[in-house]
Design an enzyme around this catalytic site. Structure first.
Site, PDB file in Angstrom:
ATOM      1  N   SER A 126       0.815  -1.215   0.000  1.00 50.92           N
ATOM      2  CA  SER A 126       0.000   0.000   0.000  1.00 50.92           C
ATOM      3  C   SER A 126       0.846   1.261   0.000  1.00 50.92           C
ATOM      4  O   SER A 126       0.504   2.248  -0.663  1.00 50.92           O
ATOM      5  CB  SER A 126      -0.938  -0.009   1.214  1.00 50.92           C
ATOM      6  OG  SER A 126      -1.775  -1.147   1.196  1.00 50.92           O
ATOM      7  N   HIS A 135       0.765   4.672   4.571  1.00 53.92           N
ATOM      8  CA  HIS A 135       0.061   5.304   3.457  1.00 53.92           C
ATOM      9  C   HIS A 135       0.494   6.763   3.295  1.00 53.92           C
ATOM     10  O   HIS A 135       0.784   7.226   2.180  1.00 53.92           O
ATOM     11  CB  HIS A 135      -1.447   5.237   3.682  1.00 53.92           C
ATOM     12  CG  HIS A 135      -1.998   3.858   3.528  1.00 53.92           C
ATOM     13  ND1 HIS A 135      -3.353   3.600   3.505  1.00 53.92           N
ATOM     14  CD2 HIS A 135      -1.389   2.650   3.376  1.00 53.92           C
ATOM     15  CE1 HIS A 135      -3.552   2.305   3.360  1.00 53.92           C
ATOM     16  NE2 HIS A 135      -2.373   1.707   3.279  1.00 53.92           N
TER      17      HIS A 135
END
Length: 391
Positions: free
Chosen positions: A273, A331
């Protein structure tokens, strides 16, 4: 006589009293000593009992009392992960520059070889030869050749970014299969999950970017990578994109380490991610007016700039509120690195690669100083050496 009798009676009475007193004192003295002795002796078992209690408490603290696990170990400072991140990022971009040089060199050589081969084929063979060769093949051989031709046509129809993303997806699929092997669980947890409280912290920063335990998690990340791969490779080139992708995975893991250490919440993380967010953020920051949509809601569209702002806001809220569904720190680290690279990093890192490529060219071909295959290492622009922004 009466007087003598009184004296004897008095003397006898005093003697009996003295004997009673002596016997009473002789009976009292041993009792007092024995009582004092018991008192002195009673202190020893108390001391021993206290020692046993202290030893028991110490052993219980070491082993951990049932229902009260020992406190988690506080990891050492993140100096090694920081140095590993800096070194790995530099090596990634250096290797990408050398790989671009070798790719250009091989393309020039391949173009020359193909031109010579076509001349030889046209001069020595004709269409009748290939027709006779095809008739001599068996049915299975013909089907195999047709299948290979179909696969080759499909591969040729893909963009350069999709071809690169296909390789990354293949690596992630192999790691996902390794998670399903019971004998490899311990090694997978040690090397393919990043955790600042683990003894092995540097290598998992890279390997965890290719690790997914859930199929849904991998499909979601790889779909986003496949969608934005063509745009990012057209902006940066294949080699530069690989360097950015690998560096983003390590940098996002470092940011996750820092946040976990600051908050004291030590838990393992895995997934691509952080690296995928860097790719998405780089494209959205470079082309903010591009229209995006949701696969399940095709009627809903929004600009890439608004999508990037919404994702950053969600991850920031998740980091502040302590949500544990995703690694929001990773993230944010990947997204911020992607935005920074297309704004400043390309100028600071990739455009200054020419001295390294010149050095590699001198080592690679000592007798050919000054020659630059395919335009040389200083060539920029296009899908290979280009970057976000005017040259």
């Amino acid at each position: 006589m009466a007087w003598k009798g009184c004296v004897m009676k008095w003397a006898k009475t005093e003697f009996i009293r003295s004997q009673n007193t002596t016997s009473r004192s002789s009976r009292l003295n041993p009792y007092n000593q024995q009582r004092c002795g018991f008192r002195r002796d009673a202190k020893r078992p108390d001391t021993k009992k206290g020692n046993v209690t202290q030893e028991t408490n110490a052993s219980s603290c070491e082993a951990g009392v049932a229902g009260h696990p020992p406190p988690p170990k506080v990891p050492s400072p993140l100096f090694k992960p920081l140095m590993f991140t800096v070194g790995f990022t530099g090596c990634s971009f250096g290797a990408a520059a050398i790989l671009q040089y070798e790719t250009l060199r091989s393309r020039v050589q391949t173009a020359k070889d193909d031109a010579e081969s076509e001349k030889l084929i046209q001069g020595s063979q004709n269409r009748t030869h290939w027709h006779n060769w095809w008739n001599q093949l068996s049915g299975f051989q013909r089907q195999l050749i047709l299948l290979m031709s179909t696969v080759d046509d499909f591969w040729s129809s893909l963009t350069e970014g999709q071809k690169t993303a296909t390789g990354i997806i293949a690596v992630n699929a192999v790691v996902l299969c390794c998670w399903r092997i019971p004998s490899m669980q311990r090694s997978m947890i040690k090397y393919f999950t990043s955790n600042p409280a683990s003894k092995t912290r540097c290598l998992p920063m890279v390997l965890s970017s290719f690790s997914h335990y859930s199929i849904i998690h991998m499909v979601a990340n790889m779909y986003v990578l496949w969608t934005f791969s063509s745009g990012i490779v057209s902006l940066l080139g294949k080699e530069q994109f690989l360097a950015v992708y690998l560096s983003a995975g390590v940098i996002s893991s470092l940011v996750s380490y820092m946040c976990k250490t600051a908050t004291g919440r030590f838990y393992p993380s895995l997934g691509a991610s952080g690296a995928v967010m860097a790719v998405l953020a780089a494209v959205c920051a470079k082309v903010p007016e591009a229209k995006l949509g949701i696969i399940f809601l095709p009627m809903v569209t929004f600009t890439a700039g608004n999508a990037l702002k919404a994702l950053v806001a969600i991850d920031t809220a998740g980091l502040i509120l302590g949500w544990r569904l995703f690694d929001h720190a990773a993230h944010l680290g990947g997204a911020l690195f992607g935005v920074w690279y297309v704004a400043y990093g390309h100028k600071l890192i990739w455009r200054k690669r020419e001295p390294l490529v010149k050095l590699w060219h001198d080592i690679r071909s000592p007798g050919g100083r000054g020659s630059r295959p395919g335009g040389g290492p200083g060539v920029s622009g296009g899908a290979e050496g280009g970057g976000p922004g005017p040259q």
